[in-house]
Design a protein around this motif. Structure first.
Motif, mmCIF file in Angstrom:
data_model
loop_
_atom_site.group_PDB
_atom_site.id
_atom_site.type_symbol
_atom_site.label_atom_id
_atom_site.label_comp_id
_atom_site.label_asym_id
_atom_site.label_seq_id
_atom_site.Cartn_x
_atom_site.Cartn_y
_atom_site.Cartn_z
ATOM 1 N N ASN A 96 5.593 -3.464 4.927
ATOM 2 C CA ASN A 96 5.668 -3.754 4.592
ATOM 3 C C ASN A 96 7.120 -4.080 3.244
ATOM 4 O O ASN A 96 7.837 -4.474 3.764
ATOM 5 C CB ASN A 96 5.012 -2.625 3.354
ATOM 6 N N ALA A 97 6.750 -4.551 2.277
ATOM 7 C CA ALA A 97 7.431 -5.310 1.940
ATOM 8 C C ALA A 97 7.267 -5.014 0.260
ATOM 9 O O ALA A 97 6.137 -5.400 -0.591
ATOM 10 C CB ALA A 97 7.653 -6.773 1.419
ATOM 11 N N ASP A 98 8.433 -4.440 -0.742
ATOM 12 C CA ASP A 98 7.984 -3.614 -1.933
ATOM 13 C C ASP A 98 9.367 -5.164 -2.837
ATOM 14 O O ASP A 98 10.297 -4.506 -2.151
ATOM 15 C CB ASP A 98 9.018 -2.399 -1.893
ATOM 16 N N GLY A 99 9.044 -5.154 -3.999
ATOM 17 C CA GLY A 99 9.497 -6.753 -4.790
ATOM 18 C C GLY A 99 9.950 -6.501 -6.562
ATOM 19 O O GLY A 99 8.125 -6.022 -6.491
ATOM 20 N N TYR A 100 10.261 -7.106 -6.667
ATOM 21 C CA TYR A 100 9.384 -7.538 -8.391
ATOM 22 C C TYR A 100 9.209 -9.043 -7.926
ATOM 23 O O TYR A 100 9.883 -10.064 -7.975
ATOM 24 C CB TYR A 100 10.708 -7.372 -9.254
ATOM 25 N N PHE A 101 7.669 -10.042 -9.157
ATOM 26 C CA PHE A 101 8.165 -11.201 -9.283
ATOM 27 C C PHE A 101 9.075 -11.764 -10.474
ATOM 28 O O PHE A 101 10.261 -10.622 -11.032
ATOM 29 C CB PHE A 101 6.675 -10.796 -9.784
ATOM 30 N N SER A 102 9.206 -11.968 -10.788
ATOM 31 C CA SER A 102 10.132 -13.294 -11.719
ATOM 32 C C SER A 102 10.077 -12.748 -13.000
ATOM 33 O O SER A 102 10.496 -12.259 -14.430
ATOM 34 C CB SER A 102 9.662 -14.833 -11.878
ATOM 35 N N ASP A 103 8.682 -11.891 -13.834
ATOM 36 C CA ASP A 103 8.307 -11.231 -14.997
ATOM 37 C C ASP A 103 8.960 -9.912 -15.004
ATOM 38 O O ASP A 103 8.137 -9.199 -15.784
ATOM 39 C CB ASP A 103 7.179 -11.927 -15.523
ATOM 40 N N SER A 104 9.686 -9.023 -13.790
ATOM 41 C CA SER A 104 9.688 -8.071 -13.288
ATOM 42 C C SER A 104 8.423 -6.993 -12.909
ATOM 43 O O SER A 104 8.503 -5.755 -13.010
ATOM 44 C CB SER A 104 10.297 -7.532 -14.254
ATOM 45 N N SER A 105 7.607 -7.575 -13.154
ATOM 46 C CA SER A 105 6.199 -6.480 -12.160
ATOM 47 C C SER A 105 6.113 -6.692 -11.226
ATOM 48 O O SER A 105 6.916 -7.596 -10.143
ATOM 49 C CB SER A 105 5.206 -7.474 -12.684
ATOM 50 N N PRO A 106 5.997 -4.717 -10.090
ATOM 51 C CA PRO A 106 6.199 -4.867 -8.761
ATOM 52 C C PRO A 106 4.968 -5.484 -8.263
ATOM 53 O O PRO A 106 4.074 -5.910 -8.545
ATOM 54 C CB PRO A 106 6.659 -3.343 -9.021
ATOM 55 N N TYR A 107 5.237 -5.351 -7.245
ATOM 56 C CA TYR A 107 5.099 -6.384 -5.790
ATOM 57 C C TYR A 107 5.162 -4.525 -5.079
ATOM 58 O O TYR A 107 5.740 -4.458 -4.782
ATOM 59 C CB TYR A 107 4.309 -7.084 -5.869
ATOM 60 N N ARG A 108 4.195 -4.593 -3.928
ATOM 61 C CA ARG A 108 3.949 -3.939 -2.656
ATOM 62 C C ARG A 108 2.678 -5.518 -1.418
ATOM 63 O O ARG A 108 1.628 -5.300 -1.989
ATOM 64 C CB ARG A 108 3.538 -2.820 -2.649
ATOM 65 N N TYR A 109 3.329 -5.524 -0.384
ATOM 66 C CA TYR A 109 2.043 -6.344 0.017
ATOM 67 C C TYR A 109 2.665 -5.940 1.656
ATOM 68 O O TYR A 109 3.364 -5.085 1.842
ATOM 69 C CB TYR A 109 2.898 -8.145 0.326
ATOM 70 N N TRP A 110 1.728 -6.756 1.793
ATOM 71 C CA TRP A 110 1.747 -5.604 3.510
ATOM 72 C C TRP A 110 1.167 -6.701 5.016
ATOM 73 O O TRP A 110 -0.009 -7.994 4.335
ATOM 74 C CB TRP A 110 0.367 -4.697 3.730
#
Length: 120
Positions: A96-110
């Protein structure tokens, strides 16, 4: 979007080793941390290990001393070296990868998961 592609799973005898790889592509600049989780049949998904963009690592207690997470920033790839494998390590392993979009909203991908089977 972040794409994660795992590889390296398979069948191994108890006491053996495997190395899993997870290659990230796409919008990877926003990634803060990457990790490995696993899910055995009938059980909840659980954390195995994680590594931050700064190189800090975190392990589940049952994996400490047996598993090692590492990364190759140049290849945008995270690895999980698994030694002294036990039958109870049998599971589907997910990156998985945790991070932030350019608008600072968080994301998690699998990732799609890779099967690890340890025979006794």
């Amino acid at each position: 979007q972040v794409q994660l592609v795992e590889s390296g799973g398979g069948l191994v005898q108890a006491g053996g080793s495997l190395r899993l790889s997870c290659a990230a592509s796409g919008s990877i600049r926003g990634i803060n941390a990457m990790g490995w989780y696993r899910q055995a049949p009938g059980k909840q998904r659980e954390l195995v290990a994680a590594i931050t963009s700064g190189g800090n690592t975190n392990y589940a207690d049952s994996m400490k001393g047996r598993f090692t997470i590492s990364r190759d920033s140049a290849k945008n790839t995270v690895y999980l070296q698994m030694n002294s494998l036990k039958p109870e390590d049998t599971a589907v392993y997910y990156c998985n990868a945790d991070g932030y979009f350019s608008d600072s909203s968080p994301y998690r991908y699998w990732g799609q998961g890779t099967q690890v089977t340890v025979s006794s």
